[in-house]
Design a protein around this motif. Structure first.
Motif, short mmCIF file in Angstrom:
data_model
loop_
_atom_site.label_atom_id
_atom_site.label_comp_id
_atom_site.label_asym_id
_atom_site.label_seq_id
_atom_site.Cartn_x
_atom_site.Cartn_y
_atom_site.Cartn_z
N THR A 133 103.97 43.86 -66.63
CA THR A 133 103.12 44.60 -65.69
C THR A 133 101.96 43.72 -65.28
OG1 THR A 133 103.66 46.72 -66.70
CG2 THR A 133 101.67 46.62 -65.38
N GLU A 134 101.67 43.72 -63.98
CA GLU A 134 100.51 43.01 -63.45
C GLU A 134 99.84 43.93 -62.42
OE1 GLU A 134 99.13 40.12 -64.08
OE2 GLU A 134 100.63 39.23 -65.41
N ASN A 135 98.83 44.63 -62.88
CA ASN A 135 98.08 45.55 -62.00
C ASN A 135 99.03 46.56 -61.36
OD1 ASN A 135 95.58 44.18 -62.51
ND2 ASN A 135 96.32 42.55 -61.14
N ARG A 136 99.19 46.56 -60.05
CA ARG A 136 100.03 47.54 -59.37
C ARG A 136 101.51 47.17 -59.39
NH1 ARG A 136 99.70 47.49 -54.41
NH2 ARG A 136 98.57 45.52 -54.09
N PHE A 137 101.83 46.02 -59.93
CA PHE A 137 103.20 45.53 -59.94
C PHE A 137 103.79 45.65 -61.34
CE2 PHE A 137 103.16 43.66 -55.72
CZ PHE A 137 101.82 43.45 -55.48
N SER A 138 104.99 46.18 -61.42
CA SER A 138 105.67 46.26 -62.70
C SER A 138 107.16 46.05 -62.48
CB SER A 138 105.41 47.61 -63.37
OG SER A 138 105.91 48.66 -62.57
N VAL A 139 107.84 45.71 -63.55
CA VAL A 139 109.28 45.50 -63.43
C VAL A 139 110.01 46.48 -64.34
CG1 VAL A 139 109.05 43.07 -62.83
CG2 VAL A 139 109.35 43.73 -65.23
N ASN A 140 111.25 46.74 -63.97
CA ASN A 140 112.17 47.47 -64.82
C ASN A 140 113.30 46.49 -65.16
OD1 ASN A 140 113.79 49.23 -66.20
ND2 ASN A 140 114.24 50.55 -64.45
N PHE A 141 113.22 45.93 -66.36
CA PHE A 141 114.16 44.92 -66.80
C PHE A 141 115.21 45.56 -67.67
CE2 PHE A 141 116.11 41.21 -68.04
CZ PHE A 141 115.94 40.85 -69.37
N GLN A 142 116.45 45.53 -67.20
CA GLN A 142 117.57 46.10 -67.93
C GLN A 142 118.54 44.95 -68.24
OE1 GLN A 142 117.83 49.39 -68.78
NE2 GLN A 142 115.86 49.83 -67.77
N LYS A 143 118.40 44.36 -69.43
CA LYS A 143 119.15 43.15 -69.75
C LYS A 143 120.66 43.38 -69.75
CE LYS A 143 119.13 39.13 -72.80
NZ LYS A 143 118.51 38.50 -73.99
N ALA A 144 121.10 44.47 -70.33
CA ALA A 144 122.55 44.71 -70.40
C ALA A 144 123.15 44.89 -69.01
CB ALA A 144 122.82 45.95 -71.25
N ALA A 145 122.41 45.51 -68.13
CA ALA A 145 122.87 45.72 -66.77
C ALA A 145 122.56 44.53 -65.87
CB ALA A 145 122.24 46.99 -66.19
N LYS A 146 121.83 43.56 -66.39
CA LYS A 146 121.41 42.38 -65.62
C LYS A 146 120.71 42.81 -64.34
CE LYS A 146 124.89 39.42 -67.71
NZ LYS A 146 126.11 38.62 -67.57
N SER A 147 119.72 43.63 -64.55
CA SER A 147 118.95 44.18 -63.44
C SER A 147 117.46 43.91 -63.66
CB SER A 147 119.21 45.68 -63.34
OG SER A 147 118.34 46.29 -62.41
N PHE A 148 116.75 43.62 -62.58
CA PHE A 148 115.33 43.22 -62.67
C PHE A 148 114.62 43.74 -61.41
CE2 PHE A 148 111.80 41.01 -64.22
CZ PHE A 148 111.29 40.10 -63.30
N SER A 149 114.30 45.00 -61.37
CA SER A 149 113.69 45.57 -60.17
C SER A 149 112.17 45.48 -60.23
CB SER A 149 114.15 47.02 -59.98
OG SER A 149 113.76 47.79 -61.09
#
Lengths: 113, 117
Positions: free
Chosen positions: B60-76
Motif C-alpha cells: 500500500t502506498e497512500n491511495r494506491f494498493s494492490v491485490n496480489f494473488q500469487k496462486a492466481a498470478k494476479s496483481f491488480s
C-alpha cells in the motif's frame, strides 16, 4: 538530483543515417537498460548492461548496438535506422538488488523517414 | 519466458471514486517482483507501487494498493479517491528473482486511465 538523462528528446532522421542516443545516470548504478515503447505493445527491452564492458541482448536487439565504456553512460546506436525503428525509447538504470526499482530517463521520440 | 497481461486497454473513473486495474502474469519462477508504473502525458515513467512475491501482505502506498494473488498470478492495482492527476497510462511489470530475468522488466501493454471531473 538523482536522474537518468537522455539526449535528444526528439529526433527525426532519414533511413540509413547513423545516429546515437545518449544516456547518462548519476546514481552510480551497475545495471542499465534500453527499452522501446510502441502503441499496444508496452515497453520491450532492447539491450542491457550489468556493468562496465558487460552487455547482453534483450528481447528486441536487431538493428541496435550498445556500449558501456563508463559506468554512468550507456549509449544506444542505430547504425542504419529503418522506419520500423520509429518509436519512443527509454533508458533505465538500477542498482543490484531484487527489490530495487528502475529509474527511467525522459524518453527519446525517434522518427525515421 | 515470462509474460504480463493487462486485459483492459482503457478504463475511466469519476473523480473521488475507486478504480481497479487488472494485471495477470505467467512465470515458472518462485521468486520475483511486481511493479506498477505510471506514465502521464509527460512520458516520464514513475514507480507507483511494488510487491515482493514472497510477501503475502499486499503493498500500500497512500491511495494506491494492490491485490496480489500469487496462486492466481494476479496483481491488480486499486486507486482510491481518484484525482485528476491520476490520469495516465499504467503499466504492470515483472522482474525475476535470478538469472537473466533479474536484469529486465517485462511489461504489460498498458491501461490508459481517464479521470472524469
Amino acid at each position: 538530483e538523482a536522474q537518468v538523462t537522455q539526449n535528444p528528446r526528439y529526433l527525426i532522421t532519414v533511413t540509413g543515417k547513423k545516429l546515437t542516443v545518449t544516456c547518462s545516470q548519476n546514481m552510480n548504478h551497475e545495471y542499465m537498460s534500453w527499452y522501446r515503447q510502441d502503441p499496444g505493445l508496452g515497453l520491450r527491452q532492447i539491450y542491457y548492461s550489468m556493468n562496465v564492458e558487460v552487455t547482453d541482448k534483450g528481447d528486441v536487439p536487431e538493428g541496435y548496438k550498445v556500449s558501456r565504456k563508463e559506468k554512468r553512460n550507456f549509449p544506444l546506436i542505430l547504425e542504419s535506422p529503418s522506419p520500423n525503428q520509429t518509436s519512443l525509447y527509454f533508458c533505465a538504470s538500477s542498482s543490484p538488488g531484487d527489490y530495487t526499482e528502475a529509474f527511467f530517463g525522459q524518453g527519446t521520440r525517434l522518427t525515421v523517414v | 519466458a515470462q509474460t504480463v497481461t493487462q486485459s483492459q486497454p482503457e478504463m475511466s473513473v469519476q473523480e473521488a471514486e475507486t478504480v481497479t486495474l487488472s494485471c495477470t502474469y505467467d512465470t515458472s519462477e518462485s521468486d520475483y517482483y511486481l511493479f506498477w508504473y505510471k506514465q502521464p502525458p509527460s512520458r516520464q515513467m514513475i514507480l507507483v507501487i511494488r510487491q515482493e512475491a514472497y510477501k503475502q501482505q499486499n503493498a500500500t502506498e497512500n491511495r494506491f494498493s494492490v491485490n496480489f494473488q500469487k496462486a492466481a498470478k494476479s496483481f491488480s492495482l486499486k486507486i482510491s479517491d481518484s484525482q485528476l492527476g491520476d490520469a495516465a497510462m499504467y503499466f504492470c511489470a515483472y522482474k525475476g528473482g535470478s538469472g537473466g530475468s533479474n536484469y529486465k522488466l517485462t511489461f504489460g501493454k498498458g491501461t490508459l486511465l481517464t479521470v472524469n471531473p
